[in-house]
Design a protein around this motif. Structure first.
Motif, PDB file in Angstrom:
ATOM      1  N   LEU A 163      -8.490  33.344  42.951  1.00  0.00           N
ATOM      2  CA  LEU A 163      -8.309  32.370  44.019  1.00  0.00           C
ATOM      3  C   LEU A 163      -9.559  32.271  44.880  1.00  0.00           C
ATOM      4  CD1 LEU A 163      -6.364  30.445  45.481  1.00  0.00           C
ATOM      5  CD2 LEU A 163      -5.626  32.394  46.874  1.00  0.00           C
ATOM      6  N   ILE A 164     -10.165  33.416  45.180  1.00  0.00           N
ATOM      7  CA  ILE A 164     -11.364  33.429  46.020  1.00  0.00           C
ATOM      8  C   ILE A 164     -12.518  32.715  45.340  1.00  0.00           C
ATOM      9  CG2 ILE A 164     -13.118  34.918  47.074  1.00  0.00           C
ATOM     10  CD1 ILE A 164     -10.909  36.988  47.507  1.00  0.00           C
ATOM     11  N   PHE A 165     -12.690  32.979  44.041  1.00  0.00           N
ATOM     12  CA  PHE A 165     -13.818  32.418  43.307  1.00  0.00           C
ATOM     13  C   PHE A 165     -13.421  31.207  42.472  1.00  0.00           C
ATOM     14  CE2 PHE A 165     -15.005  36.894  43.968  1.00  0.00           C
ATOM     15  CZ  PHE A 165     -16.241  36.723  44.578  1.00  0.00           C
ATOM     16  N   LYS A 166     -12.352  30.525  42.896  1.00  0.00           N
ATOM     17  CA  LYS A 166     -11.848  29.382  42.121  1.00  0.00           C
ATOM     18  C   LYS A 166     -12.927  28.321  41.927  1.00  0.00           C
ATOM     19  CE  LYS A 166      -9.700  26.043  43.984  1.00  0.00           C
ATOM     20  NZ  LYS A 166      -8.776  25.140  44.707  1.00  0.00           N
ATOM     21  N   ASP A 167     -13.571  27.903  43.011  1.00  0.00           N
ATOM     22  CA  ASP A 167     -14.586  26.848  42.917  1.00  0.00           C
ATOM     23  C   ASP A 167     -15.765  27.277  42.056  1.00  0.00           C
ATOM     24  OD1 ASP A 167     -13.074  25.185  44.454  1.00  0.00           O
ATOM     25  OD2 ASP A 167     -14.168  25.550  46.319  1.00  0.00           O
ATOM     26  N   SER A 168     -16.143  28.559  42.181  1.00  0.00           N
ATOM     27  CA  SER A 168     -17.273  29.054  41.386  1.00  0.00           C
ATOM     28  C   SER A 168     -16.933  29.077  39.904  1.00  0.00           C
ATOM     29  CB  SER A 168     -17.675  30.461  41.856  1.00  0.00           C
ATOM     30  OG  SER A 168     -18.113  30.431  43.195  1.00  0.00           O
ATOM     31  N   ILE A 169     -15.708  29.503  39.581  1.00  0.00           N
ATOM     32  CA  ILE A 169     -15.290  29.559  38.180  1.00  0.00           C
ATOM     33  C   ILE A 169     -15.183  28.155  37.591  1.00  0.00           C
ATOM     34  CG2 ILE A 169     -13.423  30.220  36.618  1.00  0.00           C
ATOM     35  CD1 ILE A 169     -12.839  32.553  38.565  1.00  0.00           C
ATOM     36  N   LEU A 170     -14.531  27.260  38.353  1.00  0.00           N
ATOM     37  CA  LEU A 170     -14.416  25.876  37.881  1.00  0.00           C
ATOM     38  C   LEU A 170     -15.798  25.234  37.766  1.00  0.00           C
ATOM     39  CD1 LEU A 170     -11.353  24.602  39.980  1.00  0.00           C
ATOM     40  CD2 LEU A 170     -11.406  25.093  37.534  1.00  0.00           C
ATOM     41  N   GLY A 171     -16.657  25.531  38.754  1.00  0.00           N
ATOM     42  CA  GLY A 171     -18.007  24.977  38.723  1.00  0.00           C
ATOM     43  C   GLY A 171     -18.807  25.479  37.544  1.00  0.00           C
ATOM     44  N   LEU A 172     -18.636  26.764  37.198  1.00  0.00           N
ATOM     45  CA  LEU A 172     -19.349  27.330  36.050  1.00  0.00           C
ATOM     46  C   LEU A 172     -18.925  26.637  34.762  1.00  0.00           C
ATOM     47  CD1 LEU A 172     -21.062  29.415  34.569  1.00  0.00           C
ATOM     48  CD2 LEU A 172     -19.108  30.981  34.673  1.00  0.00           C
TER      49      LEU A 172
END
Length: 403
Positions: A180-189
């Motif tokens: 949840l915390i790194f959602k944007d980073s994971i989706l962005g990757l």
């Protein structure tokens, strides 16, 4: 090795609390001074020497790899390393507390230095033409995110005194929270990999994404965002994953095709459409663009009508058909039109506002201002020659608008 006890004893100081304060003060001051001196040497002297060397090399990449920020961050790493080394050589029982803090400093400073090196590598890569098609900033940011995450784990291990592998085992219980915390980073990757692999967006591309209010050139592609400088000079920031999950228009194909499409129509008043009279034929025959067409067409019509007497059976030239042929020839002769690409003049479905005659072609000039000028010149001419064909453009009259 420095022995503070012997030095303090020689001064005749008997108070244990005062002795402890002196030990702490001298130890900390000495270690901090040593670290600061090493930091200054790296940031000022070493940086100056390296810059002087790379300036005289024949390579361009070293100028991009090394910058002042790298040596500033390297100084931040050397500071705690030297300070810790000096402090560990002092005979002081409480030195472990401060050395532990220095360990935390070293961990995060190391990550900061690696981040500066990666930024330099990105600058070097961006100097090559291939970087426009395949930017690597997304992958560099992914590595930086992983390094900071690892630094946090190591820091927690240093503070708690637990093994890193034990901490990682315990973190599996918080995997959902981390996702949840790194959602944007994971989706962005994931989106960044898809954008790069499918060559969907490059830096410099003109994209239009109405849902995000973007209409301009891509200036930056990062792990979490894509920056677009709109034509009004505002900046729109779009989450990287939205370029994969939502639709957008990329005008790169137009820019690479050597042509920019013109697709615009003029509405003809159907009441002005009629067969050409002999006088009109004589006038239009004088046009170099129509002469060959009309001679051939008149000959064909004469042969076709030879055995037909009824007015309903014969064929004649119309002003709308001749006008359409004239525009075809005029566009084909226009140097501002890419004649290697599709160009035509066609009729569209009649509407209550007249008969649309559409010009479909590609401007050889793609730059926005030049393109608009080419398009405007075409329709300036179209409206001006309508009267020569006794055609009228449809427009609402004042009475019609009131009714």
């Amino acid at each position: 090795m420095v022995n503070l006890d012997s030095i303090i004893a020689s001064l005749g100081i008997q108070s244990e609390s005062l002795v402890l304060i002196i030990k702490i003060s001298v130890s900390v001051c000495l270690s901090v001074f040593s670290g600061y001196l090493a930091c200054i040497i790296i940031r000022k002297i070493a940086a100056k020497i390296v810059f002087k060397i790379v300036k005289h090399t024949k390579f361009a990449w070293d100028n991009l790899l090394f910058d002042q920020k790298l040596f500033d961050r390297l100084g931040l790493l050397v500071f705690p390393m030297v300070s810790k080394q000096v402090l560990s050589g002092l005979e002081w029982a409480y030195a472990g507390i401060i050395t532990g803090l220095f360990d935390l400093w070293i961990v995060f400073s190391f990550v900061v230095v690696i981040s500066a090196v990666l930024s330099g590598m990105n600058r070097v890569y961006m100097s090559f033409p291939a970087s426009r098609d395949k930017p690597i900033k997304v992958f560099i940011q992914m590595i930086e995110t992983f390094l900071y995450f690892a630094a946090v784990i190591v820091a927690v291990g240093l503070l708690t005194g637990k093994d890193v592998s034990t901490l990682l085992t315990g973190l599996t219980a918080f995997a959902a929270v981390l996702m949840l915390i790194f959602k944007d980073s994971i989706l962005g990757l994931v989106a960044g990999i898809q954008l790069s692999a499918n060559n969907m967006v490059r830096i410099g591309d003109w994209i239009v994404m109405p849902s995000s209010g973007a209409d301009g050139d891509v200036t930056e592609i990062s792990l979490t965002t894509v920056k677009v400088q709109n034509f009004d000079k505002t900046i729109t920031t779009i989450p990287t994953y939205k370029l994969v999950s939502e639709s957008f228009t990329n005008w790169r194909g137009m820019e690479e095709s050597n042509g920019r499409r013109i697709k615009r129509s003029i509405n003809i008043d159907v009441g002005s459409i009629h067969y050409l009279t002999e006088e009109e034929i004589s006038t239009l025959m004088d046009s170099s663009l129509l002469n060959n067409y009309m001679q051939k067409k008149l000959k064909d019509l004469e042969e076709f009508n030879a055995s037909r007497k009824n007015r309903l059976d014969v064929r004649k030239l119309t002003n709308i058909g001749t006008f359409r042929e004239y525009l075809e020839s005029w566009i084909a002769a226009n140097p501002d039109i890419n004649r290697e690409m599709t160009h035509m003049v066609r009729q569209l479905q009649p509407t209550p506002t007249g008969l649309p005659i559409e010009i479909y072609c590609f401007s050889a000039r793609q730059r926005w201002i030049d393109y608009e000028n080419v398009q405007s010149d075409i329709f300036d001419h179209v409206y001006a020659v309508l009267d020569l064909f006794n055609l009228k453009a449809f427009q609402f009259s004042g009475n019609a608008a009131i009714n």
